[in-house]
Scaffold this active site. Structure first.
Site, PDB file in Angstrom:
ATOM      1  N   SER A 116       0.762  -1.216   0.012  1.00 35.30           N
ATOM      2  CA  SER A 116       0.068   0.091   0.237  1.00 35.30           C
ATOM      3  C   SER A 116       1.071   1.252   0.082  1.00 35.30           C
ATOM      4  CB  SER A 116      -1.064  -0.013   1.219  1.00 35.30           C
ATOM      5  OG  SER A 116      -1.722   1.221   1.204  1.00 35.30           O
ATOM      6  N   LYS A 158      -5.312   2.882  -2.217  1.00 34.07           N
ATOM      7  CA  LYS A 158      -4.442   2.299  -1.085  1.00 34.07           C
ATOM      8  C   LYS A 158      -5.128   2.297   0.162  1.00 34.07           C
ATOM      9  CE  LYS A 158      -0.953   1.767  -3.530  1.00 34.07           C
ATOM     10  NZ  LYS A 158      -0.489   0.709  -4.205  1.00 34.07           N
ATOM     11  N   TYR A 176      -5.602   8.019  -5.750  1.00 37.05           N
ATOM     12  CA  TYR A 176      -4.518   7.085  -5.222  1.00 37.05           C
ATOM     13  C   TYR A 176      -4.701   6.867  -3.847  1.00 37.05           C
ATOM     14  CZ  TYR A 176       0.176   5.564  -4.227  1.00 37.05           C
ATOM     15  OH  TYR A 176       1.216   4.711  -3.825  1.00 37.05           O
TER      16      TYR A 176
END
Length: 278
Positions: free
Chosen positions: A135, A154, A150
């Site tokens: 991650s 994650k 983004y």
């Protein structure tokens, strides 16, 4: 562990490449994937008894199934799987198109889920194994203008890894989500960090963050990827590995700041928010 087999995605650059090189140097058996197997062979070397380069498209389950089968045929098993493949995406939420956002999820989230589905039957049969999902500290704290999508990918990796760890524990298999800070790889270069096709002049703060990452932080990241790889290898040797593995002093600092903010928010509305039962 030296006769154990690691399966690493996104191995032609970044942390994945460093990890594969370290594993091979330490005598491990490694299957490594890339969208371009030739580039992988040019960087690391050709197929041999300890190294199996594989061309894989993570969003194609048939491609992944073939790679897992080849790995088991070549090495006999898969002991550690590392979901490292992924890419960065900047841009304000208003700027990013549906297609740009979905593509980031397809690779960063659904690509990892595809690997998990294909590798778990192997690990369940042997009643052992360890899955590392890479991650980012941006998967624990999302307070970065321009990194909303983004970070969302994650955060998703963080969430499904926690559930995965609980689901596979009865089989003797471990799952760890890795949350690195800034490590000196090519992650911030244009090949790994996408920007929106449509940029809006109103989002000056987003442009500043993008420029900071591309011009100032890129090449000056404090983290040594080799040391990160060593930490991951140590975690794979741990009989009781962590579900969450933070990497880097900066990651620890940001995580601790997030925890303090959560505690503050919990306390601010505790009386009202807990007095909600019938």
């Amino acid at each position: 562990m030296k006769n154990k087999t690691w399966f690493v995605t996104g191995a032609s650059k970044g942390l994945g490449l460093t990890l594969v090189k370290k594993l091979l140097a330490d005598g491990y058996q490694v299957a490594a994937t890339s969208r371009d197997v030739k580039s992988l062979e040019d960087i690391i070397g050709s197929r041999n008894e300890n190294f199996l380069p594989l061309q894989v498209v993570l969003t194609d389950e048939t491609s992944l199934e073939k790679a897992i089968k080849e790995t088991v045929e070549h090495f006999g098993t898969i002991d550690v799987a590392v979901n490292n493949a992924g890419y960065g995406l900047t841009g304000a939420l208003e700027e990013l198109t549906d297609a740009e956002s979905r593509q980031n999820f397809d690779v960063n989230v659904f690509g990892s889920l595809n690997v998990i589905r294909k590798v778990l039957p192997v690990m369940r049969r042997q009643s052992s194994g360890h899955i590392f999902n890479i991650s980012s500290i941006g998967g624990f704290t999302g307070a970065f203008p321009g990194f909303g999508i983004y970070c969302a990918t994650k955060f998703a990796v963080q969430g499904f890894t926690e559930s995965l760890a609980a689901e596979i524990k009865p089989f003797g298999i471990h799952a760890t989500v890795v949350l690195p800070g800034y490590f000196r790889t090519n992650f911030l270069e244009s090949s790994s960090l996408n920007v929106p096709a449509r940029q809006m002049e109103e989002y000056k703060n987003v442009r500043e963050v993008e420029e900071l990452h591309q011009q100032s932080i890129n090449g000056n990241q404090p983290g040594d990827p080799l040391k990160a790889a060593e930490v991951m290898i140590n975690a794979a040797l741990d009989a009781e590995p962590p579900v969450m593995l933070f990497l880097g002093a900066d990651a620890y600092k940001l995580a601790e700041e997030k925890i303090k903010q959560v505690e503050k928010d919990l306390q601010k509305y505790r009386k009202l928010a807990t007095d909600t039962a019938f």
